[in-house]
Design an enzyme around this catalytic site. Sequence first.
Site, short mmCIF file in Angstrom:
data_model
loop_
_atom_site.label_atom_id
_atom_site.label_comp_id
_atom_site.label_asym_id
_atom_site.label_seq_id
_atom_site.Cartn_x
_atom_site.Cartn_y
_atom_site.Cartn_z
CB ALA A 169 -0.92 0.00 1.21
CB THR A 176 9.77 8.37 -3.72
OG1 THR A 176 9.28 9.59 -4.29
CG2 THR A 176 11.23 8.19 -4.09
CB VAL A 180 14.79 4.81 12.50
CG1 VAL A 180 15.88 5.70 13.11
CG2 VAL A 180 13.55 4.82 13.37
N GLY A 198 16.50 5.67 7.10
CA GLY A 198 16.51 5.20 5.72
C GLY A 198 17.18 3.86 5.52
CB ILE A 227 21.45 3.59 8.63
CG1 ILE A 227 22.14 4.69 7.82
CG2 ILE A 227 22.36 3.12 9.76
CD1 ILE A 227 22.46 5.94 8.62
N GLY A 257 13.85 19.01 -3.67
CA GLY A 257 13.06 17.90 -3.16
C GLY A 257 13.54 17.34 -1.84
CD GLU A 311 7.57 16.62 2.05
OE1 GLU A 311 6.73 17.02 1.21
OE2 GLU A 311 8.15 15.52 1.96
CE LYS A 361 13.29 9.94 10.29
NZ LYS A 361 14.14 10.69 9.35
#
EC number: 1.1.1.3
Length: 440
Positions: free
Chosen positions: A10, A14, A134, A136, A138, A189, A192, A207
């Site tokens: 879902a 990106t 948390v 990305g 890593i 980008g 936001e 996080k």
Amino acid sequence: MQSSLRLGLAGLGTVGASVVRLLAKHGDDLAVRCGRRISLRAVSARDRTRDRGIDLANVNWFQDPVKLAANPDIDVFVELIGGASGPAEESVRTALEHGKHVVTANKALLARHGVELARLAEKKGVSLNFEAAVAGGIPIIKTLREALAGNEITRLAGILNGTCNYILTRMERERISFDECLKDAQRLGYAEADPTFDVGGFDTAHKLALLTSLAFGSEIDVDQIFIEGITSIGLPDIEAADELGYRIKLLAIAEKNEGGIEQRVHPTLVPKTSAIGRVDGVLNAVAVDADFVGKLMLVGPGAGGDATASSVVGDIADIARGTALNTMGRPAEQMKPYRKSDVESHAGGFYVRLSVYDRPGAFAAIANRMAERGISLESIVQRAGRPMADQPNTGSPAMTRQVIMVTYQTTEAAIREALARIEQDGHVSDPAQFIRIEAM
């Protein structure tokens, strides 16, 4: 080989699109590594007509993610919708209630409902994995939950928001203002249209709440985190830090002490020579102090479709292998209530910047206020200031000087009290700026 592990995904933004591409590219290798094939059976997204550059020809489409979560033809529900409530929360609860494993990148959802959802997953005997929530790409969740299971962790600190790190890096390298950097970050980008969640420190706090729970076995409590963003950081602070041998980073810090657990998010001066001081741009980093392994630090891309998709698929691969772990590294019922330690009791060095009226007695009065609170100064630097329209109580023009002080170790409470008195004395033209210093 076992029957395939069937996925329902879902959210096709990106990250979701990158997950689909990764599965298509490395599907054969994943089947060998996991002992079974991973098969994308169904997806859900708002716009079916959008060209995402991925092949969904043989995949079922659900307009409603909650219906997808309940679909008997999937084994794992992958939630990449986002948000602490609404469709994300409802679909994750539905999947767990129906005995589906869940993989999510949703830090906001877990920061608010993580313990409750962990209990539900354990009750149903399924996994709730969240590596991508948390830092990305890593693997910090696996590190805390699995690799460091034999250690007592006493402290963790990290750069957990690439937007803020990008802005602070650009400010230092190019000597441009916060506002100018933010506009560029939005254009590229990295930020936001409404950047408050990032630059205000709230994304980092969500996080940190998850890492704290994993590190110390406490229940998640994001509302107990002290939060300061980077909007008050100006070029004078960047330049002064540079001259003093520091860089400014937005750090998330959690440490255990006798009073409980201290969690804080705020701009911090760190030595240029430190490992975390060299983490620039959109990179993230997490440093961990543990009793047996000592100090370690993980650095890597903290956001972006491919990096985050890597973590999502890593979680799916664990489920395919049959690796089952408690969501927060221990049974949810055995997690301890969160006990907050007062951030104002935090001791350390501080950077202080004051705009001081250039008049007799002002500097001596400031030094006296610091001494009254037992604050010793490691260094004092004066710089030319700017003309003011009128000096308080005189009506005559005045000049100010920038006074930059670095203190020896003291408490935050002492610094706040001293600065409050200095402002009351009328010797400064603007509110004081102070930033914590961490040796790292």
